[in-house]
Design an enzyme around this catalytic site. Structure first.
Site, PDB file in Angstrom:
ATOM      1  N   GLU A  92      65.692   3.610 106.910  1.00  0.00           N
ATOM      2  CA  GLU A  92      65.990   5.032 107.091  1.00  0.00           C
ATOM      3  C   GLU A  92      67.469   5.300 106.814  1.00  0.00           C
ATOM      4  O   GLU A  92      67.816   6.315 106.201  1.00  0.00           O
ATOM      5  CB  GLU A  92      65.620   5.512 108.493  1.00  0.00           C
ATOM      6  N   HIS A  95      67.931   5.310 103.138  1.00  0.00           N
ATOM      7  CA  HIS A  95      67.382   6.540 102.561  1.00  0.00           C
ATOM      8  C   HIS A  95      68.389   7.678 102.705  1.00  0.00           C
ATOM      9  O   HIS A  95      68.612   8.442 101.755  1.00  0.00           O
ATOM     10  CB  HIS A  95      66.070   6.921 103.245  1.00  0.00           C
ATOM     11  N   TYR A  99      69.920  10.009  99.707  1.00  0.00           N
ATOM     12  CA  TYR A  99      69.854  11.473  99.646  1.00  0.00           C
ATOM     13  C   TYR A  99      71.249  12.065  99.527  1.00  0.00           C
ATOM     14  O   TYR A  99      71.458  13.061  98.826  1.00  0.00           O
ATOM     15  CB  TYR A  99      69.150  12.053 100.874  1.00  0.00           C
ATOM     16  N   GLU A 158      56.869  10.552 109.184  1.00  0.00           N
ATOM     17  CA  GLU A 158      56.560   9.633 108.092  1.00  0.00           C
ATOM     18  C   GLU A 158      55.358  10.095 107.266  1.00  0.00           C
ATOM     19  O   GLU A 158      55.360   9.975 106.046  1.00  0.00           O
ATOM     20  CB  GLU A 158      56.298   8.216 108.632  1.00  0.00           C
TER      21      GLU A 158
END
Length: 186
Positions: A92, A95, A99, A158
């Site tokens: 996470e 990620h 982003y 999720e």
């Protein structure tokens, strides 16, 4: 420290998995440039969707990173599940970094995207609900209901919110737009 391209995601390439299992630090370096990102050619509706998706993904992955380790993992007694949650938290965090690279590479006003969750009513409702469930778990006495609700919130994130965001980026990629972003999400 080994820096690799996003297409060599840890779930997809065995040598990366092996490096991680051997406790090597593996990071992801992403650079998006050239004709693969054509944000300025998106329609206003496509730009809004893209910006909202990134705002949602950044906010919620940041929540996930902390929630998994701080609020859920302490109550799990099986070492195998603790390891899985640690691994998910690590993913996470990666990620969120990806982003951020996407936002920084396309936007002249990054704060606008980062703060969209505060100004868009629907996005704020989703984010506030999930954040509230996690906050409730961390405050006061732990109950089975609070823990179960947090586990469901994890699955909502999720299975619904992230999936919908990814689908929107994939749809742009399928139409030949934002190909770098589509590849990065993949």
């Amino acid at each position: 420290r080994l820096l690799i391209a996003p297409r060599f995601h840890t779930n997809q390439v065995s040598f990366v998995r092996k490096l991680i299992e051997e406790k090597h630090e593996v990071g992801f370096f992403v650079m998006v440039h050239g004709s693969c990102e054509n944000y300025k050619y998106l329609t206003p509706a496509e730009k809004r969707m893209y910006d909202l998706v990134l705002s949602q993904l950044i906010f919620m992955d940041s929540l996930q990173t902390n929630n998994l380790m701080d609020n859920i993992n302490p109550y799990i007694t099986a070492p195998e599940i603790n390891a899985c949650l640690s691994r998910q938290s690590y993913e996470e965090a990666n990620h969120s970094k990806s982003y951020a690279v996407m936002v920084e590479s396309i936007s002249d006003n990054t704060d606008l995207i980062y703060d969209m969750w505060k100004t868009d009513v629907k996005l704020r409702e989703k984010n506030t609900y999930i954040a509230g469930v996690y906050e409730d778990l961390s405050n006061g006495e732990l109950t089975d209901e609070k823990l179960l609700l947090a586990l469901f919130a994890n699955q909502i994130l999720e299975g619904l919110y992230f999936y919908a965001g990814f689908a929107a980026i994939y749809a742009l990629g399928k139409s030949g737009k934002m190909l770098g972003s589509s590849q990065m999400i993949r």
